[in-house]
Motif scaffolding. Sequence first.
Motif, short mmCIF file in Angstrom:
data_model
loop_
_atom_site.label_atom_id
_atom_site.label_comp_id
_atom_site.label_asym_id
_atom_site.label_seq_id
_atom_site.Cartn_x
_atom_site.Cartn_y
_atom_site.Cartn_z
N LEU A 1 0.83 -1.21 0.00
CA LEU A 1 0.00 0.00 0.00
C LEU A 1 0.86 1.26 0.00
O LEU A 1 0.51 2.26 -0.63
N PHE A 2 1.99 1.22 0.71
CA PHE A 2 2.84 2.41 0.77
C PHE A 2 3.74 2.52 -0.46
O PHE A 2 3.94 3.60 -0.99
N ILE B 1 -1.75 6.92 4.08
CA ILE B 1 -1.06 6.34 2.92
C ILE B 1 -0.88 7.41 1.84
O ILE B 1 0.19 7.55 1.24
N GLN B 2 -1.96 8.19 1.61
CA GLN B 2 -1.89 9.26 0.60
C GLN B 2 -0.80 10.26 0.93
O GLN B 2 -0.02 10.67 0.07
N GLU C 1 4.47 12.76 0.01
CA GLU C 1 5.49 13.59 0.66
C GLU C 1 6.86 12.92 0.75
O GLU C 1 7.87 13.59 0.80
N CYS C 2 6.88 11.59 0.83
CA CYS C 2 8.12 10.92 1.24
C CYS C 2 8.65 10.02 0.13
O CYS C 2 7.92 9.17 -0.39
N HIS C 3 9.92 10.21 -0.24
CA HIS C 3 10.57 9.36 -1.26
C HIS C 3 11.94 8.94 -0.72
O HIS C 3 12.94 9.60 -0.98
N PRO C 4 11.98 7.85 0.07
CA PRO C 4 13.24 7.50 0.76
C PRO C 4 14.30 6.93 -0.19
O PRO C 4 14.00 6.46 -1.28
N SER D 1 10.36 8.50 7.02
CA SER D 1 11.81 8.71 7.08
C SER D 1 12.34 8.81 5.65
O SER D 1 11.87 8.09 4.76
N TYR D 2 13.30 9.70 5.43
CA TYR D 2 13.81 9.90 4.07
C TYR D 2 15.00 8.99 3.78
O TYR D 2 15.51 9.00 2.67
#
Length: 623
Positions: free
Chosen positions: A248-249, A455-456, A461-464, A521-522
């Motif tokens: 899902l993430f 999840i949205q 926002e996050c692209h680790p 977390s990035y």
Amino acid sequence: MKVAGDSGEMVEPQTGEVQILLTSKEDPVSMRSLGAQYISKLVKISGITIAASRIKAKATYVHLICKNCKSARAVPCRPGLGGAIVPRSCDHVPQPGEEPCPIDPWLIVPDKSKYVDQQTLKLQENPEDVPTGELPRNMLLSVDRHMVQTIVPGSRLTIMGIYSIFQASNSSTNHKGAVAVRQPYIRIVGMEETNEASSRGPATFTQEEVEEFKKFASNQDTYEAICSKVAPSIFGHEDVKKAVACLLFGGARKNLPDGVKLRGDINVLLLGDPSTAKSQFLKFVEKTAPIAVYTSGKGSSAAGLTASVIRDSSSREFYLEGGAMVLADGGVVCIDEFDKMRPEDRVAIHEAMEQQTISIAKAGITTVLNSRTSVLAAANPPSGRYDDLKTAQDNIDLQTTILSRFDLIFIVKDIRMYDQDKTIASHIIKVHASAQTVSNDSRTSKEENWLKRYIQYCRSECHPRLSEAACAKLQSDYVDIRRGMRQQANETGESAAIPITVRQLEAIIRLSEALAKMKLSYVATEGDVAEALRLFKVSTMDAARSGINQHINITPDMANEIKQAENQIKRRLGIGNRISERRLIDDLTRMGMNESIVRRAILIMHQRGEVEYQRERHIIVRK
């Protein structure tokens, strides 16, 4: 403000052609609620484009010339799909002795008229907004000037436009008397493409929500808390829940400098016995993922999953209509009964699963559509249940080409254990007993909605990325896994049912990124890599090692007995003779052999291709 002209004087600046686009923070209205009361009013709707026409030239001013007195005039056209209103008479005053201009004297001069580009689009309702059992509605849109050719079929749009009407060209023949009946369409005055994160529900998050999400992500047990929210009505299956949470993430999508795109979506296959809650997982994901499409393997064709070419009834032009994989762009496709799909249909989703595009070349249309989707598939083994006496290859009756595209493959078995059965039974009875009270309580839907929003937020926002230490750990572990698989292949003399390739290494990277994304977390740390490796080992690695080779450790005595049984089978049957398996086993057990040893010998000979099963479990010796 005045500017200096050619002669140096200050003159008013000339404005060129300007196109103004409007945006609004209002919520879109439903396409079904658009009625007569909205005509000539500004509306905002959202949906998926399913077709785009060719560009046409639309006149803004029509140049007219009188065929009698040759006087000219320019008549403005109505915007959108409306035409020009040509006056009936010429306003030229005739001189004495001159013939007056007749009625309808005007001729149109196309070369001197002014034109702009115009294109029509077809917008269909979002699949999630269609009421149960209804067909999705669609609406005609008209775009012009700078907005033409900016939209490809399959993209999600939110549009502002004026709800207008036009006289359909073919309606005059069908409805001779219906002069007052007009077709509705929307003339677009503002358009935004909804990106994958904000395609369902409002894209903006309030300050309180963002703070709540960040506070939740900073907890120590974020991972466990999210996994406990995944399908809470299903007992056990902890690792499957963790894998579904990762799906899902999703990982981070990457664009390389040379234009190659690496997928960030995670694909999961659940394979196993009936009644092990596989379809329940799929239904949960369909409800929870921001965008989701649920299909069944038997009822899906290749064109329905990818894209089909359809001929428009009015214009006789071909246009593309996106299938399930295109409609779920940026979301999840749940495919139930994956093993019941026809092989030629299953091949159609190969490209969508790895390259994340769908290439179409039919009926003169050659194009590439995006399908950046995760795939969650559920399948049964060929015999219906998972058979421990068979090898992994016989149980997983799917081609290695499709298996290597799944990041995680779970074998879900229905194990009969007294304590476990007792707890599962009490859990299911509790779920059924408390079901009525839950229906009145809106808390569960709020929980679901919260998870969907979280999840949205994480996806947008996050692209680790992996840290240096995590990269080193991953490299050494991957090399160890490959070495282990090579050793196993050398010992057993056959390759694993599920290949361990570079795709699996990418799968572990994606899982690590998804685990980091859950915590906002990035950087994906060594802990994330360790958990991703553990998930990979309990799913795909176990599936690759499953089956008979793993369960029975052969002692030298056993190997000797199996060898003797093989010799007896060959002696009992000449090459090319047929015998029923049951009769052969009975004959050899009468000679004092152990039944399990005989079965094992037949299985080994079958693997080597020395014997062959024919219908009704008859055995025929080939070598």
